[in-house]
Write an enzyme that holds these catalytic residues in place. Structure first.
Site, PDB file in Angstrom:
ATOM      1  N   GLU A  57       0.829  -1.200   0.000  1.00  0.00           N
ATOM      2  CA  GLU A  57       0.000   0.000   0.000  1.00  0.00           C
ATOM      3  C   GLU A  57       0.870   1.259   0.000  1.00  0.00           C
ATOM      4  O   GLU A  57       1.816   1.389   0.777  1.00  0.00           O
ATOM      5  CB  GLU A  57      -0.880  -0.036   1.250  1.00  0.00           C
ATOM      6  CG  GLU A  57      -1.798   1.132   1.452  1.00  0.00           C
ATOM      7  CD  GLU A  57      -2.646   0.980   2.714  1.00  0.00           C
ATOM      8  OE1 GLU A  57      -3.555   1.801   2.905  1.00  0.00           O
ATOM      9  OE2 GLU A  57      -2.396   0.041   3.511  1.00  0.00           O
ATOM     10  N   LYS A  93      -8.790   2.823  -2.374  1.00  0.00           N
ATOM     11  CA  LYS A  93      -9.286   2.087  -1.219  1.00  0.00           C
ATOM     12  C   LYS A  93     -10.773   2.417  -0.996  1.00  0.00           C
ATOM     13  O   LYS A  93     -11.171   3.580  -1.003  1.00  0.00           O
ATOM     14  CB  LYS A  93      -8.454   2.448   0.012  1.00  0.00           C
ATOM     15  CG  LYS A  93      -8.838   1.674   1.268  1.00  0.00           C
ATOM     16  CD  LYS A  93      -8.113   2.206   2.504  1.00  0.00           C
ATOM     17  CE  LYS A  93      -6.718   1.678   2.626  1.00  0.00           C
ATOM     18  NZ  LYS A  93      -6.110   2.003   3.955  1.00  0.00           N
ATOM     19  N   CYS A 147      -5.772  -3.035   1.935  1.00  0.00           N
ATOM     20  CA  CYS A 147      -5.734  -3.098   3.397  1.00  0.00           C
ATOM     21  C   CYS A 147      -7.098  -3.133   4.088  1.00  0.00           C
ATOM     22  O   CYS A 147      -7.659  -4.192   4.305  1.00  0.00           O
ATOM     23  CB  CYS A 147      -4.883  -1.948   3.946  1.00  0.00           C
ATOM     24  SG  CYS A 147      -4.241  -2.289   5.624  1.00  0.00           S
TER      25      CYS A 147
END
Length: 583
Positions: free
Chosen positions: A44, A126, A162
């Site tokens: 990430e 994300k 994540c």
């Protein structure tokens, strides 16, 4: 079934060092290409480092990230890696978000891209934004609303970032709806004690929910107070572990997978309103080959070694990434400074660790000898500079008594350490532990002086345990245990007045730390702590010390976070605060 050689790069990045991070991506892509990888993934926000905090709100930084991503795609192709899809985390901005009150300026996004053939073939952001603990992603980012799927060698690969794994819904069930054969999650998940256990359980659960193999690639290293332990994991659709990377160690996990063949191209809107964004890189499967690479399985570190390793990595990263080469520690002969010195020697090498013994008239002979013995055992450089002449000069002018007299000694030591830091260029380490910080058992501008506190998030009971572990580990390896036994066994004392010991002012540390764990880490109130069996008067006194010491903690340097709730971003309380717990 189609085969795919997957490469997960568990590596470090530095916030803001876009050129350096770019070089790391190219280096590790080259390594993976040499190993025959068909698909390469990085953690990430690898391109910018993580977390970028308010840099995300600076349009010049966002644009630098976007330009660097485009240049990286072209460079990978120019260096002969253009046919290998590479997944890279970076900082982007939403091209469609309409500015509105409460939205981060410029609509930045925690994003990732698939690079292939010299260009960006697929980008996404994300979806789930964490907003707890050390995370402020609602402050910095706008969420993504797509379900990214890329077809590589006849396999549909879904992608996530994540928190998309940690939260229910979203991209995990959407992966199943899209019919993907592999889900790759890129992560920068900070270390916490025992998190590796919950992380493995999570990855297994999400693989079963997604109905496919799941590859979890994580970053390592340190960034300010955060440490990243890696622990990249690959599990199959049933939750069986196929590969697991070492903790706190850079490297590439490369393994051969057999995955379901892709069906018709998925499209439409799926779970949580996510729109499938599907890109085709290659339809033809890899010609069948004999699987050779398994990715390996690294055994987990035991609890004490894991924590100690996190402290070493956190200090090493902070020193190196901030341009320092050496550190300076005030060595009292006590357990805290001894453990900090051992950590520093392991992180930087003893040649880069400098200690100063600063005895006063109240310092015991064993304090001086224990400091000298620590230096002998570790090889660090030690000098002795008595503070008594300076102390006498102050006392002749001010005639201080009581606590003011005690604190003067500590502040003289802090002044001396900072003077040596200015003169010689060392970074000063503060030796305070979490128990002392919690109850304010420290002197502002004295023992709290420093640029970094390696054991800031370690309770005193754990300080003793880690010291014993480090000595035991050295003995098992046939090495000299670094910490003198007397530093571990003698009663802790600030030695600022005759016969002083910590228990003059504080409960026994095992009791104190148990109360603090409930109040600080678990946010339990006085009634709950008393109900757990602790004396009401002791609880009230301890909690009052914690509450009134907030102003001190605000002025303490950053330090490695190892617990679910460290002092800092995890725990944000007002300094001016009249609320008090009572049992």
């Amino acid at each position: 079934m189609p085969q795919l050689r997957l490469a997960l790069n568990q590596i470090d990045s530095t916030v803001g060092d876009i050129p350096g991070n770019t070089e790391a991506i190219v280096h590790w892509t080259r390594h993976c290409a040499e190993q025959g990888a068909h698909l390469v993934a990085f953690p990430e926000m690898m391109l910018t480092g993580y977390p970028v905090e308010d840099l995300a709100l600076r349009s010049s930084f966002v644009e630098a990230s976007r330009r660097a991503l485009t240049a990286l795609a072209a460079r990978l192709a120019a260096e002969g890696f253009g046919e290998i899809p590479v997944v890279v985390g970076h900082l982007d901005r939403s091209p469609v978000a309409v500015p509105r009150l409460g939205q981060p300026a410029g609509a930045p996004q925690n994003a990732a891209a698939v690079l292939h053939g010299g260009r960006v073939v697929l980008g996404f952001a994300k979806h789930h934004l964490p907003n707890y603990g050390v995370f402020d992603e609602f402050r910095y980012f706008v969420p993504g609303d797509t379900m990214p799927v890329v077809r590589v060698r006849g396999v549909d690969v879904a992608l996530a970032i994540c928190e998309d794994l940690w939260q229910d819904g979203g991209r995990v069930p959407a992966t199943r709806s899209a019919g993907a054969g592999l889900l790759i999650s890129i992560n920068a998940s900070p270390y916490e004690q025992n998190k590796d256990d919950s992380r493995l359980d999570l990855v297994r659960k999400r693989a079963q929910q997604a109905g496919c193999t799941l590859a979890y690639v994580a970053t390592v290293g340190g960034q300010d107070e955060l440490v990243f332990d890696g622990d990249s994991i690959v599990v199959d659709a049933s939750g069986h572990v196929l590969a697991r990377a070492p903790q706190f160690s850079e490297g590439a996990v490369i393994l051969d997978l057999e995955l379901p063949a892709a069906g018709p191209a998925p499209s439409g809107v799926v779970d949580d309103g996510l729109r499938i964004d599907h890109a085709v890189i290659s339809e033809e499967p890899v010609p069948a080959y004999e699987p050779e690479l398994t990715g390996g399985y690294a055994e987990r570190l035991d609890d004490d070694e894991e924590v100690y390793s996190a402290l070493v990595v956190g200090l090493r990263a902070y020193v190196a990434k901030n341009g320092f080469r050496s550190v300076l520690i005030g060595l009292s002969g006590g357990i805290d400074s001894a453990l900090v010195a051992a950590i520093a020697c392991d992180a930087l090498g003893a040649a880069n660790v400098h200690g100063v013994s600063m005895p006063s008239k109240y310092s015991s002979d064993h304090s001086r000898s224990d400091a000298a013995e620590l230096a002998r055992r570790t090889g660090l450089a030690l000098r002795t500079v008595p503070v008594e002449p300076m102390f006498d000069a102050y006392m002749g002018s001010l005639d201080l008594t009581g606590l003011a007299e005690e604190n003067l000694q500590s502040r003289l030591r802090g002044t001396m350490l900072m003077a040596l830091s200015n003169q010689e260029g060392h970074l000063v380490l503060a030796p305070g532990n979490k128990s002392e910080l919690a109850v304010g058992y420290s002197t502002l501008y004295g023992d709290s002086v420093g640029a970094y506190g390696p054991i800031k998030d370690v309770y005193k009971s754990a300080v003793f345990r880690l010291a014993r572990w480090r000595n035991r580990a050295a003995a098992e390896r046939g090495q000299t245990p670094p910490i003198p036994e007397n530093s571990i066994s003698k009663p802790p004392s600030a030695e600022l007045r005759p016969g002083q010991v910590d228990t003059d002012s504080l409960p026994d540390y095992p009791v104190l730390d148990a109360i603090l764990a409930m109040y600080v880490d678990q946010d339990q109130g006085a009634d709950a702590i008393v109900a757990a069996g602790y004396e009401p008067e002791l609880v009230t006194k301890t909690l009052r010390m914690v509450d009134t010491a907030e102003y001190k903690r605000r002025q303490y340097p950053p330090g490695t976070k190892i617990s679910p709730k460290g002092f800092g971003k995890d725990r944000r309380l007002p300094i001016t605060n009249q609320w008090r717990e009572s049992s």
